[in-house]
Design a protein around this motif. Structure first.
Motif, PDB file in Angstrom:
ATOM      1  N   ASP A   1       0.798  -1.234   0.000  1.00 41.88           N
ATOM      2  CA  ASP A   1       0.000   0.000   0.000  1.00 41.88           C
ATOM      3  C   ASP A   1       0.826   1.278   0.000  1.00 41.88           C
ATOM      4  O   ASP A   1       0.317   2.347  -0.286  1.00 41.88           O
ATOM      5  CB  ASP A   1      -0.848   0.062   1.279  1.00 41.88           C
ATOM      6  N   GLU A   2       2.063   1.170   0.416  1.00 33.24           N
ATOM      7  CA  GLU A   2       2.833   2.405   0.577  1.00 33.24           C
ATOM      8  C   GLU A   2       4.183   2.376  -0.136  1.00 33.24           C
ATOM      9  O   GLU A   2       4.831   3.404  -0.245  1.00 33.24           O
ATOM     10  CB  GLU A   2       3.078   2.679   2.067  1.00 33.24           C
ATOM     11  N   GLY A   3       4.589   1.218  -0.584  1.00 35.77           N
ATOM     12  CA  GLY A   3       5.908   1.086  -1.207  1.00 35.77           C
ATOM     13  C   GLY A   3       5.918   1.553  -2.652  1.00 35.77           C
ATOM     14  O   GLY A   3       4.907   2.038  -3.181  1.00 35.77           O
ATOM     15  N   TYR A   4       7.063   1.422  -3.286  1.00 39.85           N
ATOM     16  CA  TYR A   4       7.221   1.945  -4.646  1.00 39.85           C
ATOM     17  C   TYR A   4       8.397   1.274  -5.351  1.00 39.85           C
ATOM     18  O   TYR A   4       9.208   0.578  -4.726  1.00 39.85           O
ATOM     19  CB  TYR A   4       7.468   3.455  -4.597  1.00 39.85           C
ATOM     20  N   LEU A   5       8.454   1.529  -6.654  1.00 39.38           N
ATOM     21  CA  LEU A   5       9.597   1.095  -7.465  1.00 39.38           C
ATOM     22  C   LEU A   5      10.230   2.325  -8.087  1.00 39.38           C
ATOM     23  O   LEU A   5       9.516   3.249  -8.498  1.00 39.38           O
ATOM     24  CB  LEU A   5       9.124   0.199  -8.621  1.00 39.38           C
ATOM     25  N   LEU A   6      11.533   2.323  -8.179  1.00 40.27           N
ATOM     26  CA  LEU A   6      12.246   3.325  -8.976  1.00 40.27           C
ATOM     27  C   LEU A   6      12.995   2.558 -10.055  1.00 40.27           C
ATOM     28  O   LEU A   6      13.789   1.666  -9.745  1.00 40.27           O
ATOM     29  CB  LEU A   6      13.257   4.113  -8.130  1.00 40.27           C
ATOM     30  N   LEU A   7      12.717   2.876 -11.306  1.00 42.25           N
ATOM     31  CA  LEU A   7      13.285   2.096 -12.406  1.00 42.25           C
ATOM     32  C   LEU A   7      13.772   2.999 -13.520  1.00 42.25           C
ATOM     33  O   LEU A   7      13.238   4.091 -13.722  1.00 42.25           O
ATOM     34  CB  LEU A   7      12.207   1.190 -13.026  1.00 42.25           C
ATOM     35  N   THR A   8      14.750   2.491 -14.260  1.00 42.25           N
ATOM     36  CA  THR A   8      15.118   3.149 -15.511  1.00 42.25           C
ATOM     37  C   THR A   8      14.715   2.189 -16.624  1.00 42.25           C
ATOM     38  O   THR A   8      15.058   1.000 -16.568  1.00 42.25           O
ATOM     39  CB  THR A   8      16.637   3.377 -15.588  1.00 42.25           C
ATOM     40  N   THR A   9      13.980   2.671 -17.581  1.00 47.68           N
ATOM     41  CA  THR A   9      13.529   1.773 -18.631  1.00 47.68           C
ATOM     42  C   THR A   9      13.320   2.548 -19.931  1.00 47.68           C
ATOM     43  O   THR A   9      13.203   3.772 -19.925  1.00 47.68           O
ATOM     44  CB  THR A   9      12.230   1.041 -18.189  1.00 47.68           C
ATOM     45  N   THR A  10      13.290   1.786 -21.032  1.00 46.99           N
ATOM     46  CA  THR A  10      13.065   2.433 -22.328  1.00 46.99           C
ATOM     47  C   THR A  10      11.826   1.832 -22.955  1.00 46.99           C
ATOM     48  O   THR A  10      11.628   0.613 -22.899  1.00 46.99           O
ATOM     49  CB  THR A  10      14.270   2.187 -23.257  1.00 46.99           C
ATOM     50  N   GLN A  11      10.997   2.663 -23.510  1.00 46.81           N
ATOM     51  CA  GLN A  11       9.773   2.169 -24.147  1.00 46.81           C
ATOM     52  C   GLN A  11       9.410   3.113 -25.284  1.00 46.81           C
ATOM     53  O   GLN A  11       9.360   4.332 -25.074  1.00 46.81           O
ATOM     54  CB  GLN A  11       8.649   2.112 -23.108  1.00 46.81           C
ATOM     55  N   GLY A  12       9.169   2.551 -26.446  1.00 50.46           N
ATOM     56  CA  GLY A  12       8.755   3.356 -27.604  1.00 50.46           C
ATOM     57  C   GLY A  12       9.732   4.479 -27.913  1.00 50.46           C
ATOM     58  O   GLY A  12       9.326   5.602 -28.208  1.00 50.46           O
ATOM     59  N   GLY A  13      11.022   4.168 -27.767  1.00 49.31           N
ATOM     60  CA  GLY A  13      12.032   5.171 -28.105  1.00 49.31           C
ATOM     61  C   GLY A  13      12.245   6.223 -27.036  1.00 49.31           C
ATOM     62  O   GLY A  13      13.100   7.095 -27.171  1.00 49.31           O
ATOM     63  N   GLN A  14      11.465   6.132 -25.965  1.00 51.34           N
ATOM     64  CA  GLN A  14      11.652   7.122 -24.910  1.00 51.34           C
ATOM     65  C   GLN A  14      12.356   6.496 -23.706  1.00 51.34           C
ATOM     66  O   GLN A  14      12.098   5.337 -23.373  1.00 51.34           O
ATOM     67  CB  GLN A  14      10.290   7.657 -24.453  1.00 51.34           C
ATOM     68  N   LYS A  15      13.195   7.282 -23.077  1.00 50.51           N
ATOM     69  CA  LYS A  15      13.869   6.772 -21.881  1.00 50.51           C
ATOM     70  C   LYS A  15      13.133   7.306 -20.659  1.00 50.51           C
ATOM     71  O   LYS A  15      12.954   8.525 -20.525  1.00 50.51           O
ATOM     72  CB  LYS A  15      15.325   7.219 -21.880  1.00 50.51           C
ATOM     73  N   TYR A  16      12.705   6.370 -19.832  1.00 48.04           N
ATOM     74  CA  TYR A  16      11.941   6.775 -18.659  1.00 48.04           C
ATOM     75  C   TYR A  16      12.719   6.512 -17.368  1.00 48.04           C
ATOM     76  O   TYR A  16      13.293   5.435 -17.201  1.00 48.04           O
ATOM     77  CB  TYR A  16      10.645   5.967 -18.552  1.00 48.04           C
TER      78      TYR A  16
END
Ligand code: BDP
Length: 720
Positions: free
Chosen positions: A117-132
């Protein structure tokens, strides 16, 4: 024209100077978001984040977006736009699968399971040519917590190019306890008055309420008890509930729930009943109705914190009922709305016990299994009362059927109060890491508190707040480190004191290691220095009467023996210390066998607890080879020496700190040095009247007489 240009320039110059002077007064806490000074890092961050996309709209997501935007714009030294859809290549994307189609498309369902309920993820990822760079969570508040985590990485100059972080809190209720009175005085508060401006509420929402909530959210604190445990029933009346509601509304976007203290006699005082007996039907109905009324003001009201039958407070025992009867009555009242009751185990009756350290255990252990599911029993870290060092409370591990909540004191009532630099994470860690042996080796206090030992889903941890109206929030600039580290440990008690000191210093001052390394050293030794110059080797409760500021080892003859110092140190011609072994109060027996054996044995007990558990002869040989008396002298002296070293270290750092905070800490350290010397001299001179031994030649001698110290009587000490 020329004149007005000059004037304008002058004005600008003054404002610039003014801003510089005012800029670092501590108000911004660890959320300063100054531009990243390291050029390479700055470049990397600027490349990683060109814009922020927070999809979805809720007050909490709005708060996350606002924080990200303000934080990143500051850290990157350029405005970072926030949009609903990406328009650039490098995006900071934050949201939940429900709030954001982009997050949904990342298919994080599996990974998000552990976030809860309170946690999270921090990620680096690429999708559709965009870097997120992604902050994803199941809930909006998880997104907020994750956003603060991401900001912390930049504030401490960590690499964010390949993020893969998953975080969830280990403890459910992470709560501050404000001992704030309705007249705005704060019991044991050393940072000004109460933040809650009851008179102007609900009309005026002070910006500080929002900054307070932000600061709490940034470390994961999710609850606040607004009022003193020595409670006033008035806060439960409509006149005040409307004010409580205004605070709750201000805090809600930040995931911060509001709780109140319940005065047990409220049904009589504000309800017009003749009794507050928890088994009386009218009383039970009154609390049900009162609680329902509170929920009309605060729909997500967290519940009650209760101090009952302790230090003169009313409680169920006034009616021959048990703590469980009292707690359960309130638990039944808040249960329909999912509220909880935090019932304190800090009890001691009006009759003088043979050993006050034994009382909470004696009263509460027999009640194990009798509390409702939504009750937590809140236990102070040690069995006496927030002393500079206490062994862990024997109740931890002893009530397997009841969730036990930890109570720490952030406000430094017994650790030098407002003028002392005391970094308390080492104290918190020492207690949480202690092994209760409740189920064999490894049954640490932390496992009791986080529920893993006895599989309790309901878990909690509380810190008695050190926050007030002072511009820097905590009075002493370094008091902020205790608010910070308490919150971070409440989220994850496995973090080390050192890591937390490192984070806090970098965010609050600078990333420059020439500053961070020596000041971290100051922080990490500060609590031990206090133990040494106040209560070394297991001594405790030596403070002055009533206001508890300064030494008072001579305090005796008060209306209760267990409020005096002599009751605890028991110094005599033979030796010093409280015999809590079989030959004395036998408090050791309250611990599980391996611990009891260790604490009960003069040979095995750690020297840091020696005089807590044993009455020891003045000539007893210590590990150092010194006699007990000489060791005491050394400990007291080394405490003072450490403070002097802290002063020297700090003085060398002037170039690396802004002037305002540099001078603040310098002056506070000078006060602390005086107080440390006052403690050392008072205690050694006083104990010397029993030991009849001289202070070792090589140590600094007191420059005043015992009579002088006994005559000191500071007036109007804050916090009472
Ligand atoms: C004591 C404080 C007192 C508090 C009490 C408590 O001196 O002001 O009310 O703790 O925790 O240490 O209830």
């Amino acid at each position: 024209m020329y004149k007005s240009v000059c004037l304008l320039l002058l004005l600008l110059a003054f404002t610039a100077v003014g801003q510089k002077l005012l800029a670092e007064d501590g108000y911004r806490l660890w959320l300063r978001y100054e531009q990243v000074p390291d050029a390479a890092r700055l470049q990397a961050y600027r490349q990683a984040v060109q814009e922020i996309v927070v999809q979805g709209n809720s007050p909490t997501l709005a708060a996350a977006q606002k924080e990200l935007q303000a934080g990143l714009s500051g850290l990157l030294g350029q405005p970072i736009p926030a949009r609903q859809a990406p328009s650039q290549q490098r995006i900071l994307l934050a949201g939940t699968p429900a709030s954001s189609t982009l997050i949904k498309e990342l298919n994080l369902t599996e990974k998000l399971k552990a976030a809860g309920d309170e946690g999270y993820l921090l990620l680096t990822t690429t999708q559709g040519g965009q870097k997120y760079t992604v902050v994803a969570a199941n809930t909006d508040v998880g997104v907020l917590y994750g956003s603060f985590h991401l900001l912390r990485l930049l504030q401490t100059q960590e690499d964010i190019s390949t993020l893969s972080v998953a975080s969830a809190p280990k403890i459910k209720h992470r709560v501050l306890n404000h001992w704030d009175n309705l007249d705005r005085t704060v019991e044991r508060g050393y940072a000004g008055f109460s933040l809650w401006d009851w008179h102007r509420l609900p009309g005026y929402i002070d910006q500080r309420y929002l900054d307070y909530a932000r600061a709490n959210a940034s470390v994961g604190i999710n609850g606040t008890v607004l009022t003193n445990v020595n409670a006033n029933a008035l806060v439960l009346t409509p006149e005040y509930l409307v004010k409580v509601a205004a605070l709750a509304d201000a805090f809600r976007p930040y995931g911060l729930k509001v709780y109140l203290t319940a005065r047990f006699s409220a049904p009589i005082e504000i309800g017009g009943l003749k009794t507050a007996d928890p088994l009386d039907e009218q009383v039970r109905a009154w609390w049900k109705q009162k609680t329902a009324e509170i929920y009309t003001y605060v729909p997500d009201f967290g519940g009650f914190l209760v101090k009952a039958n302790s230090e003169g407070q009313p409680g169920p025992q006034n009616y021959g009922r048990s703590h469980a009867d009292g707690a359960n009555m309130l638990a039944d009242a808040v249960a329909p709305k999912g509220g909880i009751v935090m019932w304190r185990a800090f009890v001691y009756s009006n009759e003088e016990p043979q050993d006050r350290a034994k009382q909470a255990y004696n009263e509460f252990k027999p009640l194990d299994g009798q509390f409702r599911d939504n009750v937590l029993v809140q236990v102070k870290n040690g069995p006496v009362d927030f002393q500079p060092r206490e062994p862990f409370h024997p109740l931890f591990g002893a009530m397997p059927k009841t969730p036990l909540m930890m109570e720490f004191q952030l406000t430094q009532e017994y650790l030098g109060q407002g003028t002392t630099l005391a970094y308390l994470a080492p104290l918190f860690k020492e207690v949480l890491g202690a092994d209760t042996y409740a189920k064999g080796k490894g049954a640490t206090v932390a496992k009791v508190v986080d529920g893993t030992l006895d599989r309790h889903p309901l878990t909690g941890i509380a810190g008695v707040a050190n926050i007030g109206t002072e511009r820097n929030w905590t009075g002493h600039q370094f008091g902020q480190a205790n608010w910070y580290s308490f919150g971070r440990l409440a989220w994850d008690h496995t973090l080390s004191s050192e890591k937390l000191a490192d984070e806090w210093l970098k965010m609050t001052f600078t990333n420059n290691n020439t500053f961070v390394a020596p000041v971290k050293n100051i922080l990490l030794h500060s609590r031990e220095a206090i133990v040494n110059y106040m209560t070394p080797l297991g001594l405790h409760h030596l403070m002055a009467w009533d206001h508890h500021y300064g030494p008072g080892p001579w305090v005796n003859n008060k209306h209760r023996a267990d409020w005096t110092a002599v009751y605890y140190h028991r110094a005599d011609g033979e030796g010093i210390g409280f015999d809590r072994t079989k030959t004395g109060s036998n408090a050791v027996e309250q611990y599980f066998a391996p611990v009891a054996r260790q604490f009960g044995s003069l040979k095995k007990v750690p020297e840091s607890y020696l005089l807590w558990f044993h009455h020891v002869g003045w000539d007893y040989k210590m590990n150092s080879g010194r006699t007990l008396w000489n060791e005491l002298c050394y400990k007291y002296s080394s405490g003072v020496d450490t403070v002097r070293q802290m002063q020297q270290t700090w003085d060398n750092l002037q170039e690396l700190v802004d002037e305002e905070r540099f001078q603040h800490v310098k002056m506070f350290l000078a006060m602390q040095e005086k107080e440390a010397t006052w403690w050392r001299n008072s205690c050694l001179l006083y104990f010397q009247t029993f030991s009849k031994r001289s202070i070792p030649q090589e140590l600094e001698k007191p420059d005043k007489t015992l009579e002088y110290y006994m005559g000191l009587d500071p007036k109007f000490v804050p916090g009472i």
